[in-house]
Design a protein around this motif. Sequence first.
Motif, mmCIF file in Angstrom:
data_model
loop_
_atom_site.group_PDB
_atom_site.id
_atom_site.type_symbol
_atom_site.label_atom_id
_atom_site.label_comp_id
_atom_site.label_asym_id
_atom_site.label_seq_id
_atom_site.Cartn_x
_atom_site.Cartn_y
_atom_site.Cartn_z
ATOM 1 N N HIS A 252 0.803 -1.216 0.000
ATOM 2 C CA HIS A 252 0.000 0.000 0.000
ATOM 3 C C HIS A 252 0.841 1.274 0.000
ATOM 4 C CE1 HIS A 252 -2.818 -3.049 1.530
ATOM 5 N NE2 HIS A 252 -3.774 -2.283 1.086
ATOM 6 N N ASP A 253 2.140 1.125 0.103
ATOM 7 C CA ASP A 253 2.999 2.300 0.239
ATOM 8 C C ASP A 253 4.384 1.937 -0.292
ATOM 9 O OD1 ASP A 253 4.847 4.274 1.443
ATOM 10 O OD2 ASP A 253 3.080 4.927 2.575
ATOM 11 N N ARG A 254 4.905 2.727 -1.207
ATOM 12 C CA ARG A 254 6.191 2.421 -1.828
ATOM 13 C C ARG A 254 7.350 2.433 -0.834
ATOM 14 N NH1 ARG A 254 7.087 1.790 -7.069
ATOM 15 N NH2 ARG A 254 5.281 1.942 -8.456
ATOM 16 N N ARG A 255 7.160 3.048 0.319
ATOM 17 C CA ARG A 255 8.221 3.050 1.324
ATOM 18 C C ARG A 255 8.453 1.655 1.905
ATOM 19 N NH1 ARG A 255 5.965 8.013 4.808
ATOM 20 N NH2 ARG A 255 4.046 6.908 4.217
ATOM 21 N N LEU A 256 7.497 0.749 1.680
ATOM 22 C CA LEU A 256 7.702 -0.641 2.077
ATOM 23 C C LEU A 256 8.660 -1.339 1.115
ATOM 24 C CD1 LEU A 256 4.036 -1.607 2.993
ATOM 25 C CD2 LEU A 256 5.915 -1.181 4.579
ATOM 26 N N LEU A 257 8.653 -0.927 -0.152
ATOM 27 C CA LEU A 257 9.585 -1.499 -1.122
ATOM 28 C C LEU A 257 11.008 -1.038 -0.862
ATOM 29 C CD1 LEU A 257 7.988 -1.474 -4.714
ATOM 30 C CD2 LEU A 257 8.349 -3.403 -3.180
ATOM 31 N N THR A 258 11.157 0.223 -0.490
ATOM 32 C CA THR A 258 12.492 0.772 -0.282
ATOM 33 C C THR A 258 13.082 0.367 1.066
ATOM 34 O OG1 THR A 258 11.647 2.807 0.718
ATOM 35 C CG2 THR A 258 11.907 2.787 -1.686
ATOM 36 N N GLY A 259 12.232 -0.118 1.964
ATOM 37 C CA GLY A 259 12.698 -0.460 3.296
ATOM 38 C C GLY A 259 12.640 0.689 4.284
ATOM 39 N N GLU A 260 12.136 1.856 3.822
ATOM 40 C CA GLU A 260 12.004 3.006 4.727
ATOM 41 C C GLU A 260 11.003 2.735 5.836
ATOM 42 O OE1 GLU A 260 11.662 6.934 2.625
ATOM 43 O OE2 GLU A 260 11.642 5.640 0.858
ATOM 44 N N LYS A 261 9.984 1.929 5.539
ATOM 45 C CA LYS A 261 8.937 1.621 6.505
ATOM 46 C C LYS A 261 8.709 0.119 6.556
ATOM 47 C CE LYS A 261 7.855 6.023 7.198
ATOM 48 N NZ LYS A 261 8.066 6.705 8.499
ATOM 49 N N THR A 262 8.074 -0.320 7.637
ATOM 50 C CA THR A 262 7.612 -1.699 7.744
ATOM 51 C C THR A 262 6.087 -1.696 7.775
ATOM 52 O OG1 THR A 262 7.730 -1.628 10.174
ATOM 53 C CG2 THR A 262 9.681 -2.422 8.982
ATOM 54 N N ILE A 263 5.494 -2.876 7.648
ATOM 55 C CA ILE A 263 4.035 -2.988 7.632
ATOM 56 C C ILE A 263 3.466 -2.573 8.982
ATOM 57 C CG2 ILE A 263 2.115 -4.626 7.478
ATOM 58 C CD1 ILE A 263 3.819 -6.224 5.477
ATOM 59 N N GLY A 264 2.432 -1.745 8.956
ATOM 60 C CA GLY A 264 1.833 -1.239 10.179
ATOM 61 C C GLY A 264 0.933 -2.254 10.871
ATOM 62 N N GLU A 265 0.803 -2.115 12.188
ATOM 63 C CA GLU A 265 -0.144 -2.883 12.987
ATOM 64 C C GLU A 265 -0.781 -1.934 13.994
ATOM 65 O OE1 GLU A 265 2.077 -6.083 14.709
ATOM 66 O OE2 GLU A 265 1.795 -7.387 12.964
ATOM 67 N N TRP A 266 -1.973 -2.282 14.484
ATOM 68 C CA TRP A 266 -2.645 -1.440 15.457
ATOM 69 C C TRP A 266 -3.569 -2.301 16.305
ATOM 70 C CZ3 TRP A 266 -4.236 -2.225 10.566
ATOM 71 C CH2 TRP A 266 -5.602 -2.461 10.330
ATOM 72 N N ASN A 267 -4.004 -1.755 17.420
ATOM 73 C CA ASN A 267 -4.942 -2.453 18.306
ATOM 74 C C ASN A 267 -6.355 -1.956 18.038
ATOM 75 O OD1 ASN A 267 -2.933 -3.917 19.646
ATOM 76 N ND2 ASN A 267 -2.531 -2.201 21.039
ATOM 77 N N ASP A 268 -7.294 -2.899 17.911
ATOM 78 C CA ASP A 268 -8.692 -2.494 17.701
ATOM 79 C C ASP A 268 -9.339 -2.181 19.048
ATOM 80 O OD1 ASP A 268 -9.320 -4.900 18.923
ATOM 81 O OD2 ASP A 268 -10.066 -5.864 17.092
ATOM 82 N N VAL A 269 -10.643 -1.900 19.022
ATOM 83 C CA VAL A 269 -11.339 -1.488 20.252
ATOM 84 C C VAL A 269 -11.372 -2.605 21.291
ATOM 85 C CG1 VAL A 269 -12.761 0.234 19.102
ATOM 86 C CG2 VAL A 269 -13.548 -2.143 19.219
ATOM 87 N N HIS A 270 -11.124 -3.839 20.858
ATOM 88 C CA HIS A 270 -11.099 -4.976 21.779
ATOM 89 C C HIS A 270 -9.688 -5.305 22.246
ATOM 90 C CE1 HIS A 270 -15.263 -5.581 20.632
ATOM 91 N NE2 HIS A 270 -14.905 -5.636 19.354
ATOM 92 N N GLY A 271 -8.723 -4.499 21.816
ATOM 93 C CA GLY A 271 -7.347 -4.732 22.221
ATOM 94 C C GLY A 271 -6.616 -5.765 21.387
#
Length: 327
Positions: A252-271
């Motif tokens: 979803h983001d070219r910065r993942l191809l370059t290695g500038e970023k990693t895949i995001g994760e988050w906590n939902d309303v249930h933790g």
Amino acid sequence: MSAIVSQKQSDHAAAAVVTVHALSCGHFSLPEYQFVHPVSRDARRTVPSLAFLIQHYNQSTKKRTRLVFDLGLRRDIKRYAPPIQKHVETRQPMSTDPDVTKSLAGGGLVPEDIDYVIYSHVHWDHIGEPRDFPTSNFVVGHGSLALLDGTSSSLRGGHSFFESDLLPEERTIELSEPWANVLTKHDSCRGTGDINFSGSWQTYGNLPQTLDVFNDSSLLIVNAPGHLPGHINLLARTSPDHQIYMGGDACHDRRLLTGEKTIGEWNDVHGQVCCIHADRKQAEATIDRIRGLEKEGVEIIFAHDVEWENDPKNKTRFFGAEQSVDG
């Protein structure tokens, strides 16, 4: 020149090709933290929902076959199922004009001109409005129908709601399970040009599972696991020395191809820890293979590729930007 292109040139004296045009199918806003890390919790990005028109011409039979890869956003968001409408509220601002039918019309085509609609996967922002294509056959990756039927394992997140009545059963083709019948050598010399959605998956360069749509290596369906069951990409040869990889939601983001970023994760309303990809490890492996293709000179375009869309040199690569199709 890429190793893959060189391999194919050696196999074909006159390489078969397809034409590829981008189709604009709306724009919407994404919270970046759900896609990349690290990033500000408040950062948002407006991205396109791209589809692609692929045209194949068989020199022997004189038959032209037209395929559309993904249908983008639905023109009338009120026609989404209520859980998706609720999710759409988190993706505002959103524009659904033009939709895929309007983008096709810009180049002189109507939905009845499209032989096949191939879905990268069945998430809401790729499915468009199938009823707009009353004569097209729909092609989905293995596991997609189980998602639509509600018989697949549960997935977390409001984006993972699926419409059981999305596709016309009599005009829908689900591809075979990619790992079940993989051949070790790509049969690249049959060259029939006949449509093929039921053949054996074959290795191709660094891609372990591909399906040769026209049996002439001009267009390959690529198994691209990780994001969602049934997620597939396309690899198209548009000239003897150029290939385009249409990556759907593999990234979803070219910065993942370059290695500038990693895949995001988050906590939902249930933790619970959530990830935009159903299987993060497989998604990372898919991204790594795409990174390898890019290093070999293959052009990479993702479904929400805002950088590609905003590049001035790509403005004329949208269907109808220069002239309507012939025939």
